[in-house]
Design an enzyme around this catalytic site. Structure first.
Site, short mmCIF file in Angstrom:
data_model
loop_
_atom_site.label_atom_id
_atom_site.label_comp_id
_atom_site.label_asym_id
_atom_site.label_seq_id
_atom_site.Cartn_x
_atom_site.Cartn_y
_atom_site.Cartn_z
N GLY A 13 0.81 -1.21 0.00
CA GLY A 13 0.00 0.00 0.00
C GLY A 13 0.84 1.25 0.00
CE1 TYR A 168 -9.46 -1.36 9.50
CE2 TYR A 168 -10.15 -0.51 11.63
CZ TYR A 168 -9.23 -0.56 10.61
OH TYR A 168 -8.06 0.16 10.69
#
Length: 312
Positions: A13, A168
């Protein structure tokens, strides 16, 4: 941050947010940074942005989609083909509180990308980390919201019930369970690799916008932007715990690094405590076994095999 000349670092990322800031910092200190990005165009744009602000950086951009086990294996082949040594793997990429989606391999997207993708990536790169001279590190990015997490082994992929924030939190707890279990297993074999967990506090990145954008909720998007403007620290500041975990000379392995300021949401990075659930060794061992079964990546840390990872 110590000089990083001669070191090779993989950051997932790396084209935006915390990953971009970490890549910039490593490049500024002399490391060769492998920017692992799902979108090559965005990755190359980020590389060019770093080149514009850092003198003579050493950067490469490789495609990595953590929602695809095939992409992970292709990425590992590319890294090992280009680099004889790997000094740090920064498991940074992630998704936060998105509507339910599935990865290419049928995993719930947040659990699949945030945990399973990084589990497979780490397992497949472990040989290269162990073969590299000197100490090497695996740093896994978690979140303060791991404290709300519970790993539901009966419904890991949210097929019976799905809440985007619970999913999450589960994935971020899984990150720490994995980071700690990896460190315990490495210690048991006297490996030169250390595994560390970290979290950025509340940092202003694009991560918060993804969920509201996917839901088409302008109100939630506005709320996230307002919270970022009022409460959050910068992405550059949010990257500091990862950089500390990856480079600080006093890291021994098994630590959890995060901002030491207001409610652990901002401030300079310090070692801190994570939740009781994250320290549950039985839960961590079970998650390891499940992760091996789901990804097909089996990590053998026996001394004789030098950490050989196999795929099935």
């Amino acid at each position: 941050m110590p000089d990083q000349s001669g070191r090779t670092v993989v950051i997932t990322g790396a084209n935006s947010g915390l990953g971009f800031e970490a890549a910039s910092a490593f490049a500024r200190k002399g490391a060769h940074v492998v920017m692992a990005c799902r979108d090559l165009d965005r990755g190359r744009a980020a590389r060019d942005e770093i080149r514009a602000s850092v003198t003579d950086p050493s950067l490469s951009v490789l495609e990595l989609d953590l929602a695809s086990l095939a992409s992970i294996r292709s990425f590992v082949d590319a890294v090992e083909g280009a680099h004889d040594a790997l000094h740090a793997l920064c498991n940074n990429a992630g998704l936060m509180a998105i509507p339910r989606r599935e990865t290419e391999d049928g995993f719930e997207m947040q659990f699949g990308v945030n945990h399973l993708g990084h589990f497979a990536l780490t397992g497949l790169l472990l040989d290269r980390l162990r073969a590299t001279e000197g100490e090497t590190r695996v740093v896994t990015q978690s979140s303060g919201l791991h404290q709300n997490g519970a790993v539901d082994f009966d419904d890991l992929h949210g097929e019976r019930a799905y809440d985007r924030w619970d999913a999450y939190a589960q994935s971020k707890l899984a990150n720490l369970l994995f980071a700690y279990e990896l460190d315990r297993r490495l210690r048991a074999t006297d490996a030169s690799v250390t595994s560390v967990g970290c979290h950025p506090g509340y940092a202003d990145t694009g991560l918060q916008r993804r969920g509201p954008e996917m839901m088409g909720s302008r109100l939630r998007l506005w709320g996230m932007k307002l919270a970022n403007a009022v409460v959050a620290q910068s992405a550059q500041q949010g990257a500091l715990p990862l950089l500390y975990a990856a480079t600080h000379p006093e890291i021994a392995g098994g630590e959890y690094i995060g901002p030491g300021g207001l409610m652990n949401m901002r401030g300079a990075p310090v070692p801190q405590d994570s939740s009781e659930r994250s320290a549950d060794e039985d839960r961590a061992a079970r998650l390891w076994d499940v992760s091996e079964d789901l990804t097909g990546v089996t990590v053998d840390l026996d001394r004789a095999t030098a950490g050989k990872a196999t795929t099935t």
